[in-house]
Design a protein around this motif. Structure first.
Motif, PDB file in Angstrom:
ATOM      1  N   GLY A   3       0.815  -1.217   0.000  1.00 23.92           N
ATOM      2  CA  GLY A   3       0.000   0.000   0.000  1.00 23.92           C
ATOM      3  C   GLY A   3       0.845   1.262   0.000  1.00 23.92           C
ATOM      4  N   LYS A   4       1.984   1.194   0.687  1.00 21.48           N
ATOM      5  CA  LYS A   4       2.877   2.357   0.773  1.00 21.48           C
ATOM      6  C   LYS A   4       3.484   2.669  -0.597  1.00 21.48           C
ATOM      7  N   THR A   5       3.895   1.635  -1.317  1.00 25.04           N
ATOM      8  CA  THR A   5       4.492   1.820  -2.640  1.00 25.04           C
ATOM      9  C   THR A   5       3.457   2.349  -3.618  1.00 25.04           C
ATOM     10  N   CYS A   6       2.247   1.816  -3.547  1.00 27.18           N
ATOM     11  CA  CYS A   6       1.167   2.247  -4.435  1.00 27.18           C
ATOM     12  C   CYS A   6       0.832   3.714  -4.170  1.00 27.18           C
ATOM     13  N   SER A   7       0.786   4.109  -2.902  1.00 25.71           N
ATOM     14  CA  SER A   7       0.515   5.488  -2.523  1.00 25.71           C
ATOM     15  C   SER A   7       1.611   6.408  -3.043  1.00 25.71           C
ATOM     16  N   SER A   8       2.864   5.973  -2.923  1.00 22.45           N
ATOM     17  CA  SER A   8       3.991   6.757  -3.400  1.00 22.45           C
ATOM     18  C   SER A   8       3.933   6.937  -4.915  1.00 22.45           C
ATOM     19  N   ILE A   9       3.540   5.883  -5.620  1.00 27.01           N
ATOM     20  CA  ILE A   9       3.422   5.959  -7.079  1.00 27.01           C
ATOM     21  C   ILE A   9       2.311   6.922  -7.471  1.00 27.01           C
ATOM     22  N   GLN A  11       1.163   9.484  -5.712  1.00 31.85           N
ATOM     23  CA  GLN A  11       1.613  10.844  -5.408  1.00 31.85           C
ATOM     24  C   GLN A  11       2.586  11.349  -6.471  1.00 31.85           C
ATOM     25  N   THR A  12       3.476  10.485  -6.894  1.00 30.01           N
ATOM     26  CA  THR A  12       4.440  10.861  -7.926  1.00 30.01           C
ATOM     27  C   THR A  12       3.736  11.132  -9.242  1.00 30.01           C
ATOM     28  N   GLN A  13       2.730  10.328  -9.575  1.00 26.63           N
ATOM     29  CA  GLN A  13       1.982  10.522 -10.813  1.00 26.63           C
ATOM     30  C   GLN A  13       1.225  11.850 -10.774  1.00 26.63           C
ATOM     31  N   LYS A  14       0.632  12.188  -9.622  1.00 24.09           N
ATOM     32  CA  LYS A  14      -0.060  13.474  -9.486  1.00 24.09           C
ATOM     33  C   LYS A  14       0.911  14.631  -9.657  1.00 24.09           C
ATOM     34  N   LEU A  15       2.100  14.487  -9.092  1.00 21.88           N
ATOM     35  CA  LEU A  15       3.113  15.530  -9.219  1.00 21.88           C
ATOM     36  C   LEU A  15       3.543  15.700 -10.671  1.00 21.88           C
ATOM     37  N   ASP A  17       1.808  14.936 -13.342  1.00 20.78           N
ATOM     38  CA  ASP A  17       0.687  15.540 -14.077  1.00 20.78           C
ATOM     39  C   ASP A  17       0.618  17.041 -13.837  1.00 20.78           C
ATOM     40  N   GLN A  18       0.807  17.476 -12.590  1.00 16.73           N
ATOM     41  CA  GLN A  18       0.789  18.900 -12.273  1.00 16.73           C
ATOM     42  C   GLN A  18       1.933  19.631 -12.967  1.00 16.73           C
ATOM     43  N   LEU A  19       3.109  19.059 -12.968  1.00 16.56           N
ATOM     44  CA  LEU A  19       4.257  19.688 -13.619  1.00 16.56           C
ATOM     45  C   LEU A  19       4.058  19.770 -15.126  1.00 16.56           C
ATOM     46  N   ARG A  20       3.463  18.749 -15.720  1.00 18.05           N
ATOM     47  CA  ARG A  20       3.164  18.794 -17.164  1.00 18.05           C
ATOM     48  C   ARG A  20       2.162  19.901 -17.470  1.00 18.05           C
ATOM     49  N   LEU A  21       1.150  20.043 -16.621  1.00 20.20           N
ATOM     50  CA  LEU A  21       0.159  21.091 -16.816  1.00 20.20           C
ATOM     51  C   LEU A  21       0.814  22.465 -16.736  1.00 20.20           C
ATOM     52  N   GLU A  22       1.656  22.675 -15.736  1.00 20.32           N
ATOM     53  CA  GLU A  22       2.340  23.962 -15.584  1.00 20.32           C
ATOM     54  C   GLU A  22       3.299  24.231 -16.736  1.00 20.32           C
TER      55      GLU A  22
END
Length: 70
Positions: A3-9, A11-15, A17-22
């Motif tokens: 669960g910890k690894t999945c959560s980390s993945i 969070q990284t994917q959201k980051l 996506d946000q950086l691509r948008l910016e």
């Protein structure tokens, strides 16, 4: 995956996506924006209460009573 690894993945994917948008946003050159701001300030300086002040008769925050010390 744990669960910890999945959560980390996630969070990284959201980051990412946000950086691509910016990164895809169209940016305005700062020098143009600064010039526009300076021109706006020059055009409106006569009506700016911070520069010309507020007439005592139209100031809603003026004290109605004076303080008398004995």
């Amino acid at each position: 995956m744990s669960g910890k690894t999945c959560s980390s993945i996630l969070q990284t994917q959201k980051l990412v996506d946000q950086l691509r948008l910016e990164a895809s946003m169209e940016r305005i050159k700062i020098s143009l924006t600064a010039a526009d701001l300076v021109q706006y300030c020059k055009d409106h300086r006569r009506s700016d209460p911070l520069l010309v002040g507020i007439a005592a008769s139209s100031n809603p925050f003026k004290d109605k009573k004076t303080c008398v010390l004995l």
